[in-house]
Enzyme design. Sequence first.
Site, mmCIF file in Angstrom:
data_model
loop_
_atom_site.group_PDB
_atom_site.id
_atom_site.type_symbol
_atom_site.label_atom_id
_atom_site.label_comp_id
_atom_site.label_asym_id
_atom_site.label_seq_id
_atom_site.Cartn_x
_atom_site.Cartn_y
_atom_site.Cartn_z
ATOM 1 C CG HIS B 68 -11.445 25.210 36.500
ATOM 2 N ND1 HIS B 68 -11.138 24.301 37.223
ATOM 3 C CD2 HIS B 68 -12.546 26.697 37.306
ATOM 4 C CE1 HIS B 68 -11.503 25.099 38.273
ATOM 5 N NE2 HIS B 68 -12.072 25.959 38.808
ATOM 6 C CG ASP B 159 -12.636 25.726 41.456
ATOM 7 O OD1 ASP B 159 -11.524 25.100 41.839
ATOM 8 O OD2 ASP B 159 -13.484 26.678 40.945
ATOM 9 C CG HIS B 186 -9.330 24.804 44.323
ATOM 10 N ND1 HIS B 186 -8.768 25.271 43.989
ATOM 11 C CD2 HIS B 186 -8.154 24.555 45.911
ATOM 12 C CE1 HIS B 186 -8.130 26.859 44.315
ATOM 13 N NE2 HIS B 186 -7.351 26.120 45.116
ATOM 14 C CG ASP B 312 -9.347 29.017 37.691
ATOM 15 O OD1 ASP B 312 -10.858 28.902 37.772
ATOM 16 O OD2 ASP B 312 -8.539 29.227 38.213
ATOM 17 C CG PHE B 330 -6.837 33.476 45.534
ATOM 18 C CD1 PHE B 330 -5.343 34.065 45.337
ATOM 19 C CD2 PHE B 330 -7.067 34.110 46.951
ATOM 20 C CE1 PHE B 330 -3.967 33.590 46.230
ATOM 21 C CE2 PHE B 330 -6.360 34.285 47.415
ATOM 22 C CZ PHE B 330 -5.557 33.868 47.620
HETATM 23 ZN ZN LIG Z 1 -10.071 26.350 41.647
#
Ligand SMILES: [Zn+2]
Lengths: 319, 430
Positions: B68, B159, B186, B312, B330
């Site tokens: 990810h 995602d 997600h 991530d 984010f």
């Molecule tokens: Zn995500």
Amino acid sequence: MPDSAPRDSRELRHMLGLDGLAPAIMTEILDTAGTFLEVLDRPIPKVPSLRGVTVANLFFENSTRTRLSFELAEKRLSADTVSFSAAGSSVSKGETLLDTVRNIEAMKVDAVVIRHGASGVPHFLSQRIDAAVINAGDGTHEHPTQGLLDIFTLRKECGRIEGLKVLILGDIAHSRVARSNIFGLTALGAEVKVCGPATLIPRNVESLGVEVASDLDEGLKWCDAVNVLRLQLERMNQGLIPSLRDYQRQFGLTREHLERADREIVVLHPGPMNRGVEIDSDVADGPFSVILEQVTHGVAVRMAVLFMILGHEREEGRG
Amino acid sequence: MKVGLGEADRIVVRGARVFDPQVGLDRVTDILIEDGVISSIGDLSPSQQAQVISGKGWLVVPGLYDMHVHLREPGQEHKETVRTGCAAAMAGGFTGVACMPNTDPPIDSPGVVRFIREQATGLPVEVYPVGCVTKGRAGKTLADMAELAVEGVTAFSDDGAPVATAGLMRRALEYAAKSGAVIVEHAEEPSLTSGGVMHESAASTRFGLPGWPAVGEEICIARDIALAEYTGGRLHIAHVSTAGSVALIREAKRRGIAVTAEVTPHHLTLTCELLSTYDSDYKVNPPLRESRDSEALLEGLLDGTIDAIATDHAPHARDEKEVELISAPFGMLGLETALGVILTKFVQTNRLPLERLIDAMTVQPRRIMGLPPVRIEPGARANLTLIAPNEDWVVDRSQQSSKSINTPFHGWELRGRAKGVILGQQYYLA
Ligand SMILES: [Zn+2]
């Protein structure tokens, strides 16, 4: 809560919020505000304490009252001031804030009074500039000088803060005034309850050291003073309250409420008021209201904050 | 020994602890790689014609795989490119990464898949583009999943956002089931989280920041588990962040539903109280939670409820992050710190066996993504991560390979870091 919270007023470099601020410093500010209140009653209400100090007032969000109050406080202390209002301008937010930082650095001002619609902006600035940062309201976080002036007013009216029972009424979740009041009052030994629609009471509010009053009558029977918060009308559009009428019925402060409580309750409101919504005119203009005194005290309290942050430094500089 | 990128017909790694629990290998020895294939494992006599890597004190494990990451190319090359992202991956010890499709254009056509793969050629990192579940990630109609599967895409995700509706998720799981592909979710219910910038908690109340509640994640996971059970499709939950989510997934696995999950190093180690500084490097989606959540995540990792560790990795340019918290995007970096953080916080403290780290950072993510396993054994293509397990270092965001610097681990003192990777004939040494 900043890690390096000042223990002594001489370590006070900024006024970012009342969260974690030492009670002794708060008391010193209130005492200093008392002496400045006397200055304001003089024929020439001005002292030279901050002569040569430059303060920039940066208001990214409308607030005529707070801005006037700060400007007056600065002038009464003989500081040089510049004011900037960006409310309503459509520049990209990020750019504005970074540009602001750079501009403040370039102008070499001694202090920045900042009002911003986003929580934490004063903290952001304080980490990036040398000037003192005074929070004039940041988002839904804190409004420390409002909290201090509310506490100052309560102390003057009731003669004490320790053991005082204060009810904060209205939109607690989105109110910076509520937070600063809660942090300041509980630190100084007052008891605080909050009251309002469940949708406007933040989760875990008890973790701030307050209780929730289940309804307004219960809260009023308990308290010595009630601080009525302004209801932002946009909360209705966000679906947080069904209607203004519904809000007014349950949480609008009326003379009947005060009569039912059958005790003398000091009524505060940070202004501007929605008369007939969160507060009725006969309460706002009634015998227990100290709303106009709050406005006067605001100038004295802001003078005290500016003086304690900027005055000490100058004394040291001179010494 | 040359540092940096290189290529050699013969590579010898000398005197390292070679550790691959899959084949029961754990001993200090040499590895010979010829033409990209492991030709022998054992003490070797000195050789002149080989690139010799001195592995004394090092650990050699199967190549780490991050299932990810966000590489930002195409569309946001000012944050990261495929090549800078790969550089960060190599520096972090990864030989493979799966990149999420929230690019511009999004990864919903064969052309974009090929473009991304081409950017990574000639590097000892394999890039596996994840395809969109819905066309343009718009949440309206399914993307051409079969067409993407032909390009080798084995995982699909929207995602950055959840698969928009239960109906679409149902169709995606049904459709992907045929090709054995996995839907990576997600998990976020927007009507509960919109506007939220941090975990809804005592801390968000104190800091005056809009909350993103745990239930906003859990309700989406509950929905998806029900749909996975109903359709028989394979569901993978990305970046699980709450104790409640771990419980839901544990129960689903107990009932035999085809669900897997990943956890990030930052959700294992950081909590929402860090937002007290209003530093946007701590702003991530899903948000940092409470310490009891981190504890539950570790428990889930230990008992197998959570299969994999993924970073991530989400680069953002400094001027986009250096703003008021509610306006900041984010995301945080992860590739270059993941191994060091997990080793320091969990392996060195004996809370996570090294064997489980290898499992969670290479074996499980490859299995979930439908890729063949990577093993250290003669005849296998070389796919190795070199680690200095006892090296002390301090994370310095100015010394990273990523194009961005938004790491919350800046200044952390870590023990153990990646020293290089070998993939076939290609290698990278730090
Ligand atoms: Zn995500």
